[in-house]
Design a protein around this motif. Sequence first.
Motif, mmCIF file in Angstrom:
data_model
loop_
_atom_site.group_PDB
_atom_site.id
_atom_site.type_symbol
_atom_site.label_atom_id
_atom_site.label_comp_id
_atom_site.label_asym_id
_atom_site.label_seq_id
_atom_site.Cartn_x
_atom_site.Cartn_y
_atom_site.Cartn_z
ATOM 1 N N ARG A 191 0.835 -1.208 0.000
ATOM 2 C CA ARG A 191 0.000 0.000 0.000
ATOM 3 C C ARG A 191 0.869 1.258 0.000
ATOM 4 O O ARG A 191 0.561 2.241 -0.689
ATOM 5 N N LEU A 194 2.059 2.554 -3.445
ATOM 6 C CA LEU A 194 1.118 3.171 -4.383
ATOM 7 C C LEU A 194 1.265 4.695 -4.348
ATOM 8 O O LEU A 194 1.640 5.271 -3.333
ATOM 9 N N PRO A 196 0.191 8.586 -3.930
ATOM 10 C CA PRO A 196 -0.781 9.170 -3.003
ATOM 11 C C PRO A 196 -2.181 9.286 -3.605
ATOM 12 O O PRO A 196 -3.173 9.134 -2.889
ATOM 13 N N ALA A 197 -2.273 9.562 -4.918
ATOM 14 C CA ALA A 197 -3.582 9.689 -5.547
ATOM 15 C C ALA A 197 -4.358 8.378 -5.530
ATOM 16 O O ALA A 197 -5.580 8.373 -5.723
ATOM 17 N N MET A 198 -3.657 7.261 -5.304
ATOM 18 C CA MET A 198 -4.319 5.952 -5.233
ATOM 19 C C MET A 198 -4.393 5.446 -3.806
ATOM 20 O O MET A 198 -4.637 4.267 -3.568
ATOM 21 N N GLY A 199 -4.174 6.331 -2.835
ATOM 22 C CA GLY A 199 -4.297 5.946 -1.440
ATOM 23 C C GLY A 199 -3.019 5.445 -0.809
ATOM 24 O O GLY A 199 -3.053 4.929 0.319
ATOM 25 N N GLY A 200 -1.890 5.578 -1.488
ATOM 26 C CA GLY A 200 -0.620 5.123 -0.925
ATOM 27 C C GLY A 200 0.226 6.275 -0.438
ATOM 28 O O GLY A 200 -0.237 7.418 -0.310
ATOM 29 N N LEU A 201 1.500 5.966 -0.178
ATOM 30 C CA LEU A 201 2.443 6.966 0.316
ATOM 31 C C LEU A 201 3.483 7.356 -0.732
ATOM 32 O O LEU A 201 4.257 8.280 -0.511
ATOM 33 N N GLY A 295 -2.894 7.813 -10.979
ATOM 34 C CA GLY A 295 -1.634 7.735 -10.250
ATOM 35 C C GLY A 295 -0.568 8.650 -10.792
ATOM 36 O O GLY A 295 0.456 8.867 -10.151
#
Length: 305
Positions: A191, A194, A196-201, A295
């Motif tokens: 996670r 990924l 940031p736009a896809m919920g990651g860092l 992304g």
Amino acid sequence: MWGRGGGRPAALWLVLRRLEAEHPHLLVRAFHDDVVVVGPPTALPPALADADRLGRLIDAQLAPAKCVGWSPAGLSAPAGWPATWAAEGVTQFSVPLGSDAHVAAGVDALAEEQGRLSAAIAALPPAELQAQLLLLRLCSGPRPNYWLRALPLVWGARLAAAVDRDAHAAVLSALCDAHDSTATRVAVAERAALPPAMGGLGIGGRARVLPAAALASWVDALRAGAAYSPALAAIRDDLLRSPVAAADGGPEPPPPPPGCAPPALWRLGRRHGALGAWRGGRQAACRPSGVSAAGGCPFRGSSLV
């Protein structure tokens, strides 16, 4: 290349243009204060002497100790060469070029340097968690992008694996503890990689975007290099003339969307799991297949050196 007087880009640009005019059979390219001259070994000593002569006109003194020559064909230094002559390879714009042993050593050195940076960030106290995550994403994270664009795929994969390994170790040390299971740690690392736009860092994930990085570099090299390199122009023309067919000989792949890359370059991207979308002759986005366009892409406007 120059010692004294090398800090005036505008004046040095004029020197390089004059050098290029006096030696039209040589390829002269520069990035900031790094200069690359490509041509037959016997033509390099006169070019270096003329660079010294032209530099003195603007009070810039050539520094042979900063110059290094190398022949991919393994030729020895030409007569009258005043600088260092490398046998195995050189480092050009921080990218190792040369024999497998030379490139392997260079890639390992880059990976070790990146590992030391990630370890230093991970060593910050727990109270600095926000700073740790920002440094991993904005400092150590973007550094490998240029190397991945410039290195051949096999060496880029080796570097990307090492970079991802260090990034995962750093983010897991910051977000997990001994109570977390292996499955939890794997999920956290995936996670975090990924965008940031896809919920990651946006920490890690270099191996996943490696094909897109390489494709962007190849396409930009063909687009820009065809203007001065007959070899690159021939490769570009050959790709554009190649028949439209799937890599496995099956049915034709779907055509590119309107305004995107020519069919041959589109097929090249599909074979390597990446898509290069073009608008107005410039690359707008590229990403591994199956990854949402939301992304983004860190490889816009890349070039191969």
